[in-house]
Design a protein around this motif. Structure first.
Motif, mmCIF file in Angstrom:
data_model
loop_
_atom_site.group_PDB
_atom_site.id
_atom_site.type_symbol
_atom_site.label_atom_id
_atom_site.label_comp_id
_atom_site.label_asym_id
_atom_site.label_seq_id
_atom_site.Cartn_x
_atom_site.Cartn_y
_atom_site.Cartn_z
ATOM 1 N N ILE A 116 0.573 -0.987 0.322
ATOM 2 C CA ILE A 116 -0.103 -0.019 0.237
ATOM 3 C C ILE A 116 0.901 1.218 -0.152
ATOM 4 O O ILE A 116 0.897 2.281 -0.791
ATOM 5 N N ILE A 117 1.515 1.271 0.641
ATOM 6 C CA ILE A 117 3.020 2.554 0.832
ATOM 7 C C ILE A 117 3.765 2.608 -0.440
ATOM 8 O O ILE A 117 3.390 3.661 -0.557
ATOM 9 N N TRP A 118 4.001 1.746 -0.933
ATOM 10 C CA TRP A 118 4.680 1.666 -2.566
ATOM 11 C C TRP A 118 3.480 2.898 -3.286
ATOM 12 O O TRP A 118 3.859 3.343 -4.141
ATOM 13 N N LEU A 119 2.349 2.173 -3.056
ATOM 14 C CA LEU A 119 1.124 2.793 -3.854
ATOM 15 C C LEU A 119 1.152 4.402 -3.981
ATOM 16 O O LEU A 119 0.824 5.169 -4.481
ATOM 17 N N MET A 120 0.565 4.449 -2.748
ATOM 18 C CA MET A 120 0.518 6.341 -2.174
ATOM 19 C C MET A 120 2.186 6.941 -3.116
ATOM 20 O O MET A 120 1.919 7.944 -3.138
ATOM 21 N N TRP A 121 3.312 6.207 -2.588
ATOM 22 C CA TRP A 121 4.438 6.211 -3.366
ATOM 23 C C TRP A 121 4.232 6.985 -4.960
ATOM 24 O O TRP A 121 4.672 8.219 -5.184
ATOM 25 N N SER A 122 3.521 6.295 -5.543
ATOM 26 C CA SER A 122 3.496 6.149 -6.825
ATOM 27 C C SER A 122 2.486 7.238 -7.140
ATOM 28 O O SER A 122 2.538 8.200 -7.808
ATOM 29 N N PHE A 123 1.411 7.666 -5.811
ATOM 30 C CA PHE A 123 0.579 8.602 -6.171
ATOM 31 C C PHE A 123 0.638 10.017 -6.426
ATOM 32 O O PHE A 123 1.259 10.763 -6.558
ATOM 33 N N LEU A 124 2.212 9.927 -5.288
ATOM 34 C CA LEU A 124 2.746 11.018 -4.931
ATOM 35 C C LEU A 124 3.879 11.479 -6.049
ATOM 36 O O LEU A 124 4.169 12.583 -6.182
ATOM 37 N N TRP A 125 4.603 11.013 -6.368
ATOM 38 C CA TRP A 125 5.021 11.176 -8.420
ATOM 39 C C TRP A 125 4.808 11.419 -8.824
ATOM 40 O O TRP A 125 4.695 12.193 -9.325
ATOM 41 N N PHE A 126 2.926 10.907 -8.936
ATOM 42 C CA PHE A 126 1.607 11.269 -10.432
ATOM 43 C C PHE A 126 1.840 12.401 -9.857
ATOM 44 O O PHE A 126 2.363 13.504 -11.151
ATOM 45 N N LEU A 127 1.961 13.222 -8.587
ATOM 46 C CA LEU A 127 1.367 14.310 -8.801
ATOM 47 C C LEU A 127 2.284 15.561 -9.340
ATOM 48 O O LEU A 127 2.325 16.428 -9.323
ATOM 49 N N PHE A 128 4.196 15.315 -8.730
ATOM 50 C CA PHE A 128 4.655 15.897 -8.976
ATOM 51 C C PHE A 128 5.071 16.204 -10.723
ATOM 52 O O PHE A 128 5.163 17.148 -11.056
ATOM 53 N N PHE A 129 4.504 15.015 -11.497
ATOM 54 C CA PHE A 129 4.135 14.930 -12.545
ATOM 55 C C PHE A 129 3.456 16.270 -13.374
ATOM 56 O O PHE A 129 4.037 16.404 -14.212
ATOM 57 N N ARG A 130 2.275 15.983 -12.854
ATOM 58 C CA ARG A 130 1.285 16.911 -13.523
ATOM 59 C C ARG A 130 1.869 18.576 -12.482
ATOM 60 O O ARG A 130 1.285 19.588 -13.232
ATOM 61 N N LEU A 131 1.990 18.002 -11.537
ATOM 62 C CA LEU A 131 3.233 19.827 -11.214
ATOM 63 C C LEU A 131 3.684 19.633 -12.452
ATOM 64 O O LEU A 131 3.779 21.257 -12.949
ATOM 65 N N LEU A 132 4.588 19.351 -12.710
ATOM 66 C CA LEU A 132 6.121 20.086 -13.243
ATOM 67 C C LEU A 132 6.150 20.011 -14.444
ATOM 68 O O LEU A 132 6.768 21.036 -15.398
ATOM 69 N N ALA A 133 5.286 18.694 -14.525
ATOM 70 C CA ALA A 133 5.666 18.651 -16.359
ATOM 71 C C ALA A 133 4.272 18.964 -17.168
ATOM 72 O O ALA A 133 4.658 19.751 -18.159
ATOM 73 N N LEU A 134 3.583 18.720 -16.420
ATOM 74 C CA LEU A 134 2.385 19.442 -17.225
ATOM 75 C C LEU A 134 1.778 20.646 -16.676
ATOM 76 O O LEU A 134 1.490 21.587 -17.256
ATOM 77 N N ASN A 135 2.701 21.157 -15.950
ATOM 78 C CA ASN A 135 2.240 22.823 -14.975
ATOM 79 C C ASN A 135 0.774 23.049 -14.571
ATOM 80 O O ASN A 135 0.280 24.032 -14.834
ATOM 81 N N LYS A 136 0.333 21.955 -13.699
ATOM 82 C CA LYS A 136 -0.959 21.809 -13.409
ATOM 83 C C LYS A 136 -0.676 22.915 -11.826
ATOM 84 O O LYS A 136 0.235 22.956 -11.251
#
Length: 207
Positions: A116-136
């Motif tokens: 479960i913790i790995w899934l939570m980390w996956s979600f966090l990294w996905f947020l970094f992708f949206r924030l920094l690569a897609l400029n959301k």
């Protein structure tokens, strides 16, 4: 990842969450990211060299590099004022890989908690992708998620492991905490959007 290493993952996530919320200056956070990133690169290299024929140990050590390169990337970006788009796309790759590590943790290692913790980390990294690569515009939301995960996915599990009680935490407790975290993330997402809209309305009224 060692329990000591995981403890300091919690520390750096805590600092980075505060940075995203505007409470810590970027270059100041960058220095600490370099400290923790170096630890998370040197440690798995030692583990791999010490266990060259143990494929499962090497697999687990390889997951630590995901964190090490993340913090080194953040630290260098912040200290050198570099564009963060590259880190954003790297975060997407790590987010996908983290799902793979989660599946292996569930199936091969029979570890429900860290799956479960790995899934939570996956979600966090996905947020970094949206924030920094897609400029959301999700900086505040990502900051709060980072802060929460700093405690629930790293600091608390690491500390409980260090004092020898992590194995006593039941699957029921983990399930309840996970459900509460998911609900809190949903509430946070919509509350940060509401605050943003209110600020935008005030700005328009002022003009």
């Amino acid at each position: 990842m060692s329990n000591v290493g995981l403890l300091y993952v919690g520390a750096v996530l805590f600092v980075n969450g505060l940075m995203l919320l505007g409470k810590v200056e970027g270059k100041s956070a960058g220095v600490f990211n370099l400290f923790v990133g170096s630890l998370q690169v040197i440690t798995p290299i030692y583990v791999i060299i010490s266990n060259p024929h143990d494929s499962w140990t090497i697999l687990q050590a390889s997951g630590t590099f995901l964190f090490g390169f993340t913090y080194l990337y953040v630290g260098i970006n912040n200290l050198c004022d570099l564009d963060a788009t590259g880190f954003g796309w790297y975060s997407l790759w790590v987010s996908i890989m983290a799902v793979g590590y989660s599946i292996v943790t569930f199936i091969h290692f029979n570890d429900y908690k860290f799956g479960i913790i790995w899934l939570m980390w996956s979600f966090l990294w996905f947020l970094f992708f949206r924030l920094l690569a897609l400029n959301k515009d999700i900086g505040r939301f990502t900051g709060w998620v980072t802060m929460i995960q700093s405690w629930l996915t790293a600091t608390i599990p690491a500390f409980l492991s260090l004092i020898g009680v992590w194995t006593q935490v039941s699957a029921l407790v983990i399930s309840a905490v996970t459900a509460a975290v998911v609900v809190s993330f949903i509430i946070l997402y919509f509350s940060t959007k509401t605050i943003k809209k209110k600020h935008s309305s005030l700005d328009v009224s002022a003009t």
